[in-house]
Design a protein around this motif. Sequence first.
Motif, PDB file in Angstrom:
ATOM      1  N   ILE A  53      78.393  74.713  52.054  1.00 23.04           N
ATOM      2  CA  ILE A  53      79.021  74.741  50.730  1.00 23.04           C
ATOM      3  C   ILE A  53      80.541  74.846  50.822  1.00 23.04           C
ATOM      4  CG2 ILE A  53      76.940  75.700  49.671  1.00 23.04           C
ATOM      5  CD1 ILE A  53      78.433  78.358  49.424  1.00 23.04           C
ATOM      6  N   GLY A  54      81.038  75.363  51.946  1.00 27.38           N
ATOM      7  CA  GLY A  54      82.482  75.468  52.147  1.00 27.38           C
ATOM      8  C   GLY A  54      83.166  74.120  52.209  1.00 27.38           C
ATOM      9  N   VAL A  55      82.423  73.078  52.590  1.00 25.36           N
ATOM     10  CA  VAL A  55      82.983  71.722  52.643  1.00 25.36           C
ATOM     11  C   VAL A  55      83.555  71.337  51.283  1.00 25.36           C
ATOM     12  CG1 VAL A  55      82.341  69.285  52.850  1.00 25.36           C
ATOM     13  CG2 VAL A  55      81.538  70.931  54.554  1.00 25.36           C
ATOM     14  N   ALA A  56      82.887  71.748  50.215  1.00 25.21           N
ATOM     15  CA  ALA A  56      83.332  71.397  48.863  1.00 25.21           C
ATOM     16  C   ALA A  56      84.180  72.499  48.234  1.00 25.21           C
ATOM     17  CB  ALA A  56      82.111  71.112  47.986  1.00 25.21           C
ATOM     18  N   GLY A  57      84.559  73.505  49.028  1.00 25.77           N
ATOM     19  CA  GLY A  57      85.416  74.560  48.519  1.00 25.77           C
ATOM     20  C   GLY A  57      84.676  75.678  47.794  1.00 25.77           C
ATOM     21  N   PHE A  58      83.355  75.764  47.966  1.00 21.75           N
ATOM     22  CA  PHE A  58      82.585  76.826  47.332  1.00 21.75           C
ATOM     23  C   PHE A  58      82.422  77.992  48.285  1.00 21.75           C
ATOM     24  CE2 PHE A  58      81.326  73.090  44.919  1.00 21.75           C
ATOM     25  CZ  PHE A  58      81.422  73.567  43.624  1.00 21.75           C
ATOM     26  N   ARG A  59      82.147  79.156  47.705  1.00 22.30           N
ATOM     27  CA  ARG A  59      81.939  80.379  48.481  1.00 22.30           C
ATOM     28  C   ARG A  59      80.673  81.054  47.992  1.00 22.30           C
ATOM     29  NH1 ARG A  59      85.130  77.892  50.643  1.00 22.30           N
ATOM     30  NH2 ARG A  59      87.272  78.342  51.145  1.00 22.30           N
ATOM     31  N   LEU A  60      80.034  81.798  48.862  1.00 24.70           N
ATOM     32  CA  LEU A  60      78.867  82.584  48.464  1.00 24.70           C
ATOM     33  C   LEU A  60      79.326  83.851  47.770  1.00 24.70           C
ATOM     34  CD1 LEU A  60      76.597  82.380  51.644  1.00 24.70           C
ATOM     35  CD2 LEU A  60      76.317  81.165  49.488  1.00 24.70           C
ATOM     36  N   ALA A  61      78.555  84.303  46.809  1.00 21.64           N
ATOM     37  CA  ALA A  61      78.858  85.545  46.104  1.00 21.64           C
ATOM     38  C   ALA A  61      77.541  86.243  45.782  1.00 21.64           C
ATOM     39  CB  ALA A  61      79.620  85.261  44.815  1.00 21.64           C
ATOM     40  N   VAL A  62      77.608  87.549  45.651  1.00 19.78           N
ATOM     41  CA  VAL A  62      76.454  88.330  45.226  1.00 19.78           C
ATOM     42  C   VAL A  62      76.717  88.744  43.788  1.00 19.78           C
ATOM     43  CG1 VAL A  62      75.142  90.445  45.628  1.00 19.78           C
ATOM     44  CG2 VAL A  62      76.035  89.150  47.570  1.00 19.78           C
ATOM     45  N   VAL A  63      75.757  88.455  42.916  1.00 24.37           N
ATOM     46  CA  VAL A  63      75.903  88.800  41.501  1.00 24.37           C
ATOM     47  C   VAL A  63      74.712  89.644  41.057  1.00 24.37           C
ATOM     48  CG1 VAL A  63      77.269  86.749  40.942  1.00 24.37           C
ATOM     49  CG2 VAL A  63      74.789  86.662  40.730  1.00 24.37           C
ATOM     50  N   ASP A  64      74.940  90.451  40.021  1.00 24.21           N
ATOM     51  CA  ASP A  64      73.840  91.237  39.480  1.00 24.21           C
ATOM     52  C   ASP A  64      73.093  90.405  38.437  1.00 24.21           C
ATOM     53  OD1 ASP A  64      75.337  91.319  37.117  1.00 24.21           O
ATOM     54  OD2 ASP A  64      75.849  93.436  37.317  1.00 24.21           O
ATOM     55  N   GLU A  65      72.128  91.009  37.764  1.00 19.39           N
ATOM     56  CA  GLU A  65      71.303  90.276  36.815  1.00 19.39           C
ATOM     57  C   GLU A  65      72.088  89.720  35.628  1.00 19.39           C
ATOM     58  OE1 GLU A  65      68.585  92.860  34.525  1.00 19.39           O
ATOM     59  OE2 GLU A  65      69.627  94.517  35.514  1.00 19.39           O
ATOM     60  N   PHE A  66      73.313  90.222  35.400  1.00 19.24           N
ATOM     61  CA  PHE A  66      74.139  89.756  34.292  1.00 19.24           C
ATOM     62  C   PHE A  66      75.205  88.758  34.748  1.00 19.24           C
ATOM     63  CE2 PHE A  66      72.788  94.126  33.393  1.00 19.24           C
ATOM     64  CZ  PHE A  66      71.933  93.858  32.323  1.00 19.24           C
ATOM     65  N   GLY A  67      75.191  88.405  36.036  1.00 21.30           N
ATOM     66  CA  GLY A  67      76.153  87.446  36.559  1.00 21.30           C
ATOM     67  C   GLY A  67      77.473  88.047  36.997  1.00 21.30           C
ATOM     68  N   ARG A  68      77.578  89.380  37.008  1.00 20.14           N
ATOM     69  CA  ARG A  68      78.815  90.027  37.458  1.00 20.14           C
ATOM     70  C   ARG A  68      78.860  90.016  38.980  1.00 20.14           C
ATOM     71  NH1 ARG A  68      77.526  94.695  33.359  1.00 20.14           N
ATOM     72  NH2 ARG A  68      76.013  95.006  35.005  1.00 20.14           N
ATOM     73  N   VAL A  69      79.999  89.619  39.524  1.00 18.99           N
ATOM     74  CA  VAL A  69      80.175  89.511  40.976  1.00 18.99           C
ATOM     75  C   VAL A  69      80.320  90.897  41.587  1.00 18.99           C
ATOM     76  CG1 VAL A  69      81.679  88.637  42.807  1.00 18.99           C
ATOM     77  CG2 VAL A  69      81.240  87.238  40.790  1.00 18.99           C
ATOM     78  N   LEU A  70      79.561  91.129  42.651  1.00 19.79           N
ATOM     79  CA  LEU A  70      79.669  92.376  43.409  1.00 19.79           C
ATOM     80  C   LEU A  70      80.771  92.191  44.438  1.00 19.79           C
ATOM     81  CD1 LEU A  70      78.542  95.195  44.172  1.00 19.79           C
ATOM     82  CD2 LEU A  70      77.065  94.000  45.791  1.00 19.79           C
ATOM     83  N   LYS A  71      81.802  93.027  44.345  1.00 17.50           N
ATOM     84  CA  LYS A  71      82.909  92.916  45.288  1.00 17.50           C
ATOM     85  C   LYS A  71      82.605  93.748  46.533  1.00 17.50           C
ATOM     86  CE  LYS A  71      86.259  91.969  41.776  1.00 17.50           C
ATOM     87  NZ  LYS A  71      87.258  92.491  40.891  1.00 17.50           N
ATOM     88  N   PRO A  72      82.954  93.252  47.710  1.00 11.93           N
ATOM     89  CA  PRO A  72      82.690  94.011  48.934  1.00 11.93           C
ATOM     90  C   PRO A  72      83.474  95.318  48.964  1.00 11.93           C
ATOM     91  CG  PRO A  72      83.439  91.777  49.432  1.00 11.93           C
ATOM     92  CD  PRO A  72      83.591  91.980  47.964  1.00 11.93           C
ATOM     93  N   MET A  73      82.895  96.307  49.614  1.00 10.91           N
ATOM     94  CA  MET A  73      83.598  97.579  49.781  1.00 10.91           C
ATOM     95  C   MET A  73      84.704  97.391  50.809  1.00 10.91           C
ATOM     96  SD  MET A  73      80.495 100.335  49.873  1.00 10.91           S
ATOM     97  CE  MET A  73      81.575 101.753  49.839  1.00 10.91           C
ATOM     98  N   ARG A  74      85.807  98.059  50.593  1.00 12.86           N
ATOM     99  CA  ARG A  74      86.889  98.026  51.568  1.00 12.86           C
ATOM    100  C   ARG A  74      86.483  98.846  52.782  1.00 12.86           C
ATOM    101  NH1 ARG A  74      92.458  99.158  48.408  1.00 12.86           N
ATOM    102  NH2 ARG A  74      93.190  97.036  48.587  1.00 12.86           N
TER     103      ARG A  74
END
Length: 152
Positions: A53-74
Amino acid sequence: MPWPTAGIVRAVRRRADLSQRELARWAGVHHATVGRIEAGRLTPSIKLMRRVIGVAGFRLAVVDEFGRVLKPMRDWEDTRDGAERRYPSHLDTILDPEPGEWWADLYGLARPPETYHRDRALRDAMRRRSQWEVRAAQNRGVPPPPRACRHD
């Protein structure tokens, strides 16, 4: 519902306007690999999926049931215990704990530079209160959650 990798790869390929062979070449995989993913005969690893998917400039993301992106912990290097282990991720780290904030205060042990709350009910109450305070404008008219108190 299983993760729809076949449909995601097809959508990425369409958005990038690439054939299976072109996508495979740009991703550095055999064209049959892309075909097997799209046909649902191969479930790619996360590493392979990121490449495709990176070929087309997309990235993987983890989202909750409402579509909110889970940001990684620092990853804070200064919040490790004496054996250089990270504190458990589910605990809220307390930097420079005040008297009574460290669980071993009652045993008279030396206070470390950082610690965490072990009491789950206390942690959950503190998080609810903190989330309410951060969203004060949205929570106008909503009574605040009770203040957290220790269960010693």
